[in-house]
Design a protein around this motif. Structure first.
Motif: not given
Lengths: 265, 265, 265, 265
Positions: C20-26, C45-47
């Motif tokens: 996944i790319k550009d996941l926004h999270v506090p 985050l990738s595998v």
């Protein structure tokens, strides 16, 4: 040390807004539930400059913003900040914009897995001759599925991520929480978007979108009807933009109305 | 007038690249057909700085770029520019990146309506100890339709715009035209994207995508197989990013390989 | 419900990164002082995906990121996250990037007025054959004043905001705090930048910059010397970019070295 | 094939703008000298949608834009395009925005070395009840040098790149060329910016800026006086933003006025 800013200016030109822009500062935003949320704020803050002065003391604007770093903000506090800088800088008009990403908890529709979705939000406040003015802005991602594509195709239908953007002014003493506004708006696409979906959730949102096809025009019309029906809304600007899956450009629809326009429609 | 840049530096530190960045200039790019295309170029151009000099004459880099304003560019001309600045600035190494949007004519699949699609492209060239090095970069928009969503849903399947990004180095004396590379890559999504689609075209692309579902992993694997199979390709970096219609983030897949890696796979 | 992702893939192609790319999270970032700081995180985050599987379960990556929402992150926790997703998704390699704005308290140089400056930061972690790899990235704004302009002009010298960008890998078991890295780097321009400056501070930074003129090459050389001298640094990539006040483009200088390169220089 | 877009809509909501956004297309812009310039256009084009129709045929908007690909554009052609789409789509109102980078030749002040500077420009046109409306927008980079910093410091003065942004509406049948507008505006900073400067030019611009210190307020006041004095200007919005060399945020000043406001001032 000589203060050039307060020297006399002879051009006779009053400036509507002089200030700072794109100042990043950690802020707290009041949540509907009563708590607050830490956000990354992007702040612009300005005051009117009377014709007789050459400049404004911008450091006092920065100073004021940092004083509010540890106190939860809502519209009321935006008003207090504006009154404060107006007094400090002897200005009758002041203007502020605070942009931030705001998270709202969101459970997946079937598995109920918990996560939180980010919405780009904006508080815009102003004080001046007409008292206090406040505009709330939100950007809400949704899925849209094309009714034409569905109708003419044997199977499937193109769909995409879309953004519903609303900026709105409420009646004096009325208030709308970000949580309330985004939860109304995100029901108006073909389906909602979620940070986390299990397979059974994915089946649900796929089928929901297929059963609920909407043009960009359909989404915007429903946004308009919602905003017209809420009597708190005195003025709004609304846009829906579809990042088309079959094109390299967007489809969009836009409307701007005051309460008076709404009543006449 | 004293020239500080050529004064002696005593820190003993050679710098790999010193130059200009984000210079905008109108350029011409050689087309496969023999003509050329006017583009808006974003140029970065740098040279190595020997440890004994304090600085470089950046105005000569700007001057050189503007001299090429009216001559169509391809890899060969990038090499000439690098040799030119290397000589001018007495540097053994030089490096250049030119970014531009490039248009390729594109007919709709059924109506054959003519338009042109824009692709973000990049030429990166370098001269130095190993001779001339050239990397071609392209970004190709496609539609992807999710196989999982299609499999588990009664009807429909979520789909979205995706970008295939490839940067690749060809063997010495080999060359790949932008037109050839993008036309190969855009066949690897679930469907192609087009600037203009009539209703019968929209039916075609909708059904084509539904019949050709692909994960981000599927697209990238096909990109990898294509790049491995083309013996001109000595090295590449490839990525596919899906702007998910059901999420507010992207799915992506990435690979970087040299010819040697390819042969061993 | 059928799981397409785990179906067998016959193309025989292993993919280095799927995720996944550009996941926004506090998120929360550990501070040097012992506490933590709330930040807006942008996470990729990738595998690795073995050749035999068709796809990865991306929802598990999102799920993992949200589990770390309330726990302060440093390099150690990045490693734990990577081990966790590696196990969950049966992958030997995993890769993560977290980008965030980080604030460090900053007092004005003369008045000592308190505020905080924002720095764009990045944690990049990876696990795989070579164990755990961690790269810290920071972007540090400074003022640079042109030595040539100062030398040749009767009065004044052009100056501008510049950004020093460093990405660096530390030796195993070594660690560098963001606070330490940015405080070292921001001393290397002609002057530091501050969110809030009173008039006496402004006099100080103006004169300091004038007495300390530096080309983009000078700044980068001092960055290089600093990074070479810190034995914890095994590899780095450093860049200085000047947003020239007299041009509409930037001047820049770039270097990339490993410890071995450093020792030989 | 069924046409869903023309089906009857019963919500009774007319939409002000429905169309396409961020379509990239190569365009030509008419130059003051009589020729034309190839530019990369970013186009948004929309029409009003009567309440009785469900949707618009967006492909016709794309088609129209591509028909103008080979004909030089100025305000007159924007009007023709709007009339054309109004007729095609049976709409009384239509709206178009074209954004592009435009180059104007620029000789260095002393050496007279030739290059060309890029300006971000925008044409906005609309047809409707009030006839044809046209707004020209430009962004002009300049250098600003702080009067306060100069006054209080023993030597030097902080300076930076600034952008003057103007959007303005001319009286019916009046026209202002981009070349004329930017050449007026760029004289209003402390000094102009140039793509290419030799050392003797650099001495000139450094000293010129030092002798001509201007706050963001000063620049905007001079922009206001210029726009008020040009009787062709019926309305404008003007902003100056300084990317401060001593801060990580901007200083800015903003004004919006109609001819009536101008006369009363």
């Amino acid at each position: 040390m000589k203060d050039i800013a307060i020297s006399i200016d002879k051009r006779g030109v009053q400036i509507q807004r002089v200030g700072i822009k794109d100042l990043h500062v950690p802020l707290q935003i009041k949540e509907r539930q009563g708590g607050f949320q830490h956000v990354l704020g992007n702040v612009s803050l300005s005051v009117e400059l009377p014709h007789r002065y050459r400049g404004t003391h911008l450091s006092r604007l920065v100073e004021t913003v940092f004083q509010w770093r540890d106190k939860p903000l809502s519209g009321r506090e935006v008003r207090q900040i504006l009154n404060q800088v107006g007094k400090k800088l002897d200005a009758e008009q002041a203007h502020m914009t605070v942009k931030f990403k705001y998270f709202v908890p969101k459970a997946a529709p079937v598995s109920h897995s918990e996560s939180a979705l980010d919405y780009d939000c904006e508080f815009t406040g102003a004080i001046g001759g007409d008292g206090f003015d406040f505009i709330l802005g939100v950007e809400v991602p949704v899925t849209t599925l094309c009714p034409c594509s569905r109708e003419i195709s044997e199977y499937g239908a193109h769909n995409q991520r879309s953004i519903i953007r609303v900026r709105m002014r409420c009646a004096r003493d009325a208030w709308m929480w970000i949580e309330d506004l985004v939860s109304e708006l995100e029901r108006l696409g073909s389906s909602e978007v979620y940070p986390m979906l299990k397979r059974r959730d994915e089946k649900y949102v796929t089928e929901k979108a297929y059963l609920n096809p909407k043009f960009v025009e359909d989404v915007l019309r429903d946004v308009i009807l919602f905003l017209r029906s809420d009597k708190r809304v005195l003025w709004y600007e609304a846009e829906c933009e579809n990042f088309e899956s079959i094109h390299n450009h967007s489809a969009y629809a836009y409307q701007c109305e005051s309460r008076q326009d709404c009543e006449q429609s």
